[in-house]
Design a protein around this motif. Structure first.
Motif, PDB file in Angstrom:
ATOM      1  N   GLY A 122      28.455 -40.000 -15.287  1.00  0.00           N
ATOM      2  CA  GLY A 122      28.668 -41.177 -14.440  1.00  0.00           C
ATOM      3  C   GLY A 122      29.451 -42.314 -15.048  1.00  0.00           C
ATOM      4  N   GLY A 123      30.057 -42.137 -16.218  1.00  0.00           N
ATOM      5  CA  GLY A 123      30.804 -43.219 -16.838  1.00  0.00           C
ATOM      6  C   GLY A 123      31.865 -43.845 -15.943  1.00  0.00           C
ATOM      7  N   PRO A 124      32.702 -43.052 -15.250  1.00  0.00           N
ATOM      8  CA  PRO A 124      33.710 -43.654 -14.372  1.00  0.00           C
ATOM      9  C   PRO A 124      33.116 -44.525 -13.268  1.00  0.00           C
ATOM     10  CG  PRO A 124      34.234 -41.352 -14.807  1.00  0.00           C
ATOM     11  CD  PRO A 124      32.858 -41.590 -15.353  1.00  0.00           C
ATOM     12  N   ARG A 125      31.942 -44.176 -12.792  1.00  0.00           N
ATOM     13  CA  ARG A 125      31.303 -44.991 -11.761  1.00  0.00           C
ATOM     14  C   ARG A 125      30.763 -46.293 -12.343  1.00  0.00           C
ATOM     15  NH1 ARG A 125      28.368 -40.066  -8.387  1.00  0.00           N
ATOM     16  NH2 ARG A 125      30.322 -39.269  -7.489  1.00  0.00           N
ATOM     17  N   ASP A 126      30.244 -46.221 -13.558  1.00  0.00           N
ATOM     18  CA  ASP A 126      29.828 -47.445 -14.238  1.00  0.00           C
ATOM     19  C   ASP A 126      31.015 -48.390 -14.379  1.00  0.00           C
ATOM     20  OD1 ASP A 126      27.472 -46.058 -14.486  1.00  0.00           O
ATOM     21  OD2 ASP A 126      27.561 -45.866 -16.669  1.00  0.00           O
ATOM     22  N   GLU A 127      32.159 -47.846 -14.786  1.00  0.00           N
ATOM     23  CA  GLU A 127      33.364 -48.654 -14.974  1.00  0.00           C
ATOM     24  C   GLU A 127      33.841 -49.238 -13.641  1.00  0.00           C
ATOM     25  OE1 GLU A 127      36.263 -46.193 -16.830  1.00  0.00           O
ATOM     26  OE2 GLU A 127      34.994 -45.725 -18.557  1.00  0.00           O
ATOM     27  N   ALA A 128      33.793 -48.429 -12.580  1.00  0.00           N
ATOM     28  CA  ALA A 128      34.249 -48.902 -11.274  1.00  0.00           C
ATOM     29  C   ALA A 128      33.375 -50.048 -10.783  1.00  0.00           C
ATOM     30  CB  ALA A 128      34.225 -47.747 -10.265  1.00  0.00           C
ATOM     31  N   TRP A 129      32.058 -49.921 -10.941  1.00  0.00           N
ATOM     32  CA  TRP A 129      31.153 -50.982 -10.488  1.00  0.00           C
ATOM     33  C   TRP A 129      31.299 -52.234 -11.356  1.00  0.00           C
ATOM     34  CZ3 TRP A 129      29.024 -52.760  -6.482  1.00  0.00           C
ATOM     35  CH2 TRP A 129      27.940 -53.645  -6.538  1.00  0.00           C
ATOM     36  N   ALA A 130      31.401 -52.055 -12.668  1.00  0.00           N
ATOM     37  CA  ALA A 130      31.587 -53.204 -13.558  1.00  0.00           C
ATOM     38  C   ALA A 130      32.863 -53.950 -13.199  1.00  0.00           C
ATOM     39  CB  ALA A 130      31.616 -52.745 -15.012  1.00  0.00           C
ATOM     40  N   ASN A 131      33.925 -53.209 -12.872  1.00  0.00           N
ATOM     41  CA  ASN A 131      35.179 -53.855 -12.483  1.00  0.00           C
ATOM     42  C   ASN A 131      35.019 -54.622 -11.182  1.00  0.00           C
ATOM     43  OD1 ASN A 131      38.210 -54.197 -12.617  1.00  0.00           O
ATOM     44  ND2 ASN A 131      38.055 -53.055 -10.707  1.00  0.00           N
ATOM     45  N   ALA A 132      34.277 -54.066 -10.227  1.00  0.00           N
ATOM     46  CA  ALA A 132      34.043 -54.753  -8.956  1.00  0.00           C
ATOM     47  C   ALA A 132      33.287 -56.057  -9.188  1.00  0.00           C
ATOM     48  CB  ALA A 132      33.274 -53.846  -8.001  1.00  0.00           C
ATOM     49  N   VAL A 133      32.238 -56.006 -10.003  1.00  0.00           N
ATOM     50  CA  VAL A 133      31.460 -57.211 -10.308  1.00  0.00           C
ATOM     51  C   VAL A 133      32.334 -58.232 -11.020  1.00  0.00           C
ATOM     52  CG1 VAL A 133      29.510 -58.097 -11.641  1.00  0.00           C
ATOM     53  CG2 VAL A 133      29.273 -55.955 -10.367  1.00  0.00           C
ATOM     54  N   ARG A 134      33.216 -57.767 -11.877  1.00  0.00           N
ATOM     55  CA  ARG A 134      34.102 -58.657 -12.640  1.00  0.00           C
ATOM     56  C   ARG A 134      35.046 -59.435 -11.729  1.00  0.00           C
ATOM     57  NH1 ARG A 134      35.639 -54.955 -15.770  1.00  0.00           N
ATOM     58  NH2 ARG A 134      34.055 -55.258 -17.384  1.00  0.00           N
ATOM     59  N   LYS A 135      35.332 -58.921 -10.546  1.00  0.00           N
ATOM     60  CA  LYS A 135      36.245 -59.587  -9.618  1.00  0.00           C
ATOM     61  C   LYS A 135      35.602 -60.773  -8.909  1.00  0.00           C
ATOM     62  CE  LYS A 135      39.636 -56.522 -10.052  1.00  0.00           C
ATOM     63  NZ  LYS A 135      40.991 -56.869 -10.513  1.00  0.00           N
ATOM     64  N   ILE A 136      34.294 -60.935  -9.048  1.00  0.00           N
ATOM     65  CA  ILE A 136      33.581 -61.993  -8.334  1.00  0.00           C
ATOM     66  C   ILE A 136      33.496 -63.244  -9.200  1.00  0.00           C
ATOM     67  CG2 ILE A 136      31.396 -62.656  -7.259  1.00  0.00           C
ATOM     68  CD1 ILE A 136      30.911 -59.730  -6.651  1.00  0.00           C
ATOM     69  N   SER A 137      34.002 -64.358  -8.685  1.00  0.00           N
ATOM     70  CA  SER A 137      33.842 -65.645  -9.364  1.00  0.00           C
ATOM     71  C   SER A 137      32.423 -66.155  -9.179  1.00  0.00           C
ATOM     72  CB  SER A 137      34.854 -66.659  -8.809  1.00  0.00           C
ATOM     73  OG  SER A 137      36.181 -66.259  -9.067  1.00  0.00           O
ATOM     74  N   ARG A 138      31.984 -66.194  -7.936  1.00  0.00           N
ATOM     75  CA  ARG A 138      30.602 -66.532  -7.593  1.00  0.00           C
ATOM     76  C   ARG A 138      30.251 -65.794  -6.321  1.00  0.00           C
ATOM     77  NH1 ARG A 138      29.648 -71.888  -6.019  1.00  0.00           N
ATOM     78  NH2 ARG A 138      27.424 -71.606  -6.447  1.00  0.00           N
ATOM     79  N   GLY A 139      29.051 -65.252  -6.286  1.00  0.00           N
ATOM     80  CA  GLY A 139      28.634 -64.562  -5.082  1.00  0.00           C
ATOM     81  C   GLY A 139      27.722 -63.395  -5.379  1.00  0.00           C
ATOM     82  N   LEU A 140      27.816 -62.356  -4.563  1.00  0.00           N
ATOM     83  CA  LEU A 140      26.910 -61.218  -4.648  1.00  0.00           C
ATOM     84  C   LEU A 140      27.690 -59.925  -4.431  1.00  0.00           C
ATOM     85  CD1 LEU A 140      23.862 -60.309  -4.771  1.00  0.00           C
ATOM     86  CD2 LEU A 140      23.909 -60.364  -2.269  1.00  0.00           C
ATOM     87  N   ALA A 141      27.445 -58.949  -5.284  1.00  0.00           N
ATOM     88  CA  ALA A 141      27.989 -57.608  -5.106  1.00  0.00           C
ATOM     89  C   ALA A 141      26.855 -56.691  -4.690  1.00  0.00           C
ATOM     90  CB  ALA A 141      28.636 -57.111  -6.395  1.00  0.00           C
ATOM     91  N   VAL A 142      27.078 -55.902  -3.653  1.00  0.00           N
ATOM     92  CA  VAL A 142      26.062 -54.977  -3.142  1.00  0.00           C
ATOM     93  C   VAL A 142      26.692 -53.608  -2.987  1.00  0.00           C
ATOM     94  CG1 VAL A 142      24.474 -54.434  -1.265  1.00  0.00           C
ATOM     95  CG2 VAL A 142      24.887 -56.823  -1.891  1.00  0.00           C
ATOM     96  N   THR A 143      26.072 -52.601  -3.570  1.00  0.00           N
ATOM     97  CA  THR A 143      26.496 -51.229  -3.311  1.00  0.00           C
ATOM     98  C   THR A 143      25.328 -50.462  -2.720  1.00  0.00           C
ATOM     99  OG1 THR A 143      27.563 -49.252  -4.219  1.00  0.00           O
ATOM    100  CG2 THR A 143      25.966 -50.362  -5.644  1.00  0.00           C
ATOM    101  N   VAL A 144      25.617 -49.688  -1.683  1.00  0.00           N
ATOM    102  CA  VAL A 144      24.613 -48.912  -0.966  1.00  0.00           C
ATOM    103  C   VAL A 144      25.001 -47.444  -1.086  1.00  0.00           C
ATOM    104  CG1 VAL A 144      23.472 -48.522   1.242  1.00  0.00           C
ATOM    105  CG2 VAL A 144      24.304 -50.819   0.661  1.00  0.00           C
ATOM    106  N   ASP A 145      24.106 -46.640  -1.652  1.00  0.00           N
ATOM    107  CA  ASP A 145      24.469 -45.237  -1.868  1.00  0.00           C
ATOM    108  C   ASP A 145      23.221 -44.408  -2.102  1.00  0.00           C
ATOM    109  OD1 ASP A 145      26.475 -43.201  -2.152  1.00  0.00           O
ATOM    110  OD2 ASP A 145      27.744 -44.700  -3.125  1.00  0.00           O
TER     111      ASP A 145
END
Length: 434
Positions: A287-310
């Protein structure tokens, strides 16, 4: 020619003729929560209002949908935000967290879930009483962005931006519904000399055993996917005290709560006619690539909330034979990465959560969809029988709504999916209805 599974998935799903790039879109092949009921979008609207309030009602509120399909979720949210019909806005979502036996009938509401008001006194969604200065309504401030590799649908309104990469400096909500399960990753089998990659022929799906895994992938496997001799103990978080979890709860691992389709949600390799898997007593999805993808998504947020449903699983409940499977035209099919079908695998949710928390440097929440939707007011309770006598048509509508919400919250189906919520720079409100 056999190639690593990660390369095969990348080409099959996102290449020039890939499954998610061409055709009418994923909705023709499987149903997610977005397609199952308008109540899902209505519950997310509640979450948008919560995030808006936590951010202090900024001049611009971003709502970014990653893996947007053909824009179905953002279209629904846009309609709800713009609607002046409060009953339409709140379809399938009650005024308070749901409890057993509630009817699912929808009181009108405005603002946030904490400031519900009767229909006669409702203001535009997101707007509060004025003390001299009138804040622009949510409809005036929200900006919708769909992130998807496919071409922009012709009928998509101009108010919805369409991009191929997650934008920077998001202030608001980032939502990813059944995105991470399609982030390509490698497969491995445990052999006498350790973990080795599984290779696949993209045309036939036939598999073979490749080289020993890299040190990086071995470290991930050692940490997050116990081998045959490893203890299946409690989940581990390697990010330190500053990013420890605030909750890992739910009614189970979520394994088995795959996309609705005919047949088992377990790996399709066990079905007749599927390519043979290299013999091993243990198989893993790295699952390393998925960890990286989610970390990158969170990194794009200045302030707010990231939600993934799966759909996914935790470290102490990893399936020994993996979860790789395919979907096409509403049916589960063998995972052949030739571009003709979806190829998907369950998500190691605790690993993904830890990666995002390391970026955000604050606690995350990981709960089942059933709990998350109930906390947002989605109620699958049947309407009171007395309503049938006073308003037969309303009773039928309420019964249909309750049935749709029950599907979203069924722990053996969509309700067993995981909701991972990662705040960035804002407080994390409770995600579980008690």
């Amino acid at each position: 020619m056999p190639i690593p599974w990660r390369d095969a998935m990348s080409q099959a799903l996102y290449g020039p003729d890939g499954f998610f790039v061409t055709g009418a879109g994923p909705a023709d092949h499987f149903r997610t929560s977005v397609h199952a009921s308008p109540a899902f979008a209505a519950a997310l609207l509640r979450l948008v209002a919560e995030v808006d309030s936590a951010l202090g009602h900024p001049p611009r509120l971003d709502v970014v949908d990653v893996g947007a399909g053909r824009g179905e979720l953002l279209l629904a949210l846009r309609r709800l935000v713009a609607s002046e019909d409060s009953a339409e806005v709140a379809v399938g979502v009650s005024g308070e967290p749901a409890h057993s036996g509630r009817s699912g009938l929808i009181p009108a509401w405005s603002g946030s879930p904490e400031t519900l008001t009767p229909t006669a006194s409702t203001r535009p969604l997101g707007e509060e009483p004025s003390s001299g200065n009138v804040r622009p309504s949510l409809a005036e401030r929200v900006r919708f962005t769909a992130v998807e590799y496919a071409s922009r649908p012709e009928n998509l309104p101009d108010e919805i931006d369409w991009v191929s990469e997650i934008p920077d400096e998001i202030t608001g909500l980032l939502i990813a519904t059944e995105w991470l399960d399609n982030v390509p990753l490698d497969m491995a089998v445990h052999t006498a000399d350790g973990w080795r990659y599984v290779l696949v022929d993209p045309d036939s799906g036939a598999e073979s055993i490749g080289e020993l895994v890299s040190p990086t992938d071995l470290d991930w496997l050692t940490t997050w996917w116990p081998g045959p001799a490893s203890p299946r103990g409690a989940d581990r978080d390697r990010t330190g005290d500053s990013t420890s979890t605030d909750a890992i709860t739910g009614s189970g691992s979520g394994f088995g709560a795959a996309r609705p389709a005919q047949g088992s949600s377990l790996t399709a390799r066990s079905r007749p006619g599927c390519p043979e898997t290299p013999h091993s007593d243990h198989r893993a999805e790295i699952g390393g690539p998925r960890d990286e993808a989610w970390a990158n998504a969170v990194r794009k947020i200045s302030r707010g909330l990231a939600v993934t449903v799966d759909y996914g699983h935790l470290r102490n409940e990893r399936p020994v034979d993996g979860t790789l499977t395919g979907y096409r035209a509403g049916r589960q099919v063998p995972p052949v990465p030739d571009g003709s079908s979806d190829v998907t695998a369950h998500v190691a949710m605790d690993s993904v959560a830890s990666a995002g928390a390391a970026v955000a440097r604050c606690a995350y929440s990981l709960v089942s969809q059933r709990e998350a939707l109930r906390a947002l007011g989605a109620d699958g309770g049947r309407p009171p029988l007395s309503l049938a006598g006073t308003d037969p048509a309303g009773y039928v509508r309420a019964l249909a709504t309750a049935s749709a919400v029950a599907e979203l919250t069924d722990p053996a189906g969509l309700g067993g999916h995981w909701w991972l919520r990662q705040p960035v720079g804002i407080p994390l409100s409770p995600a579980v209805a008690r």
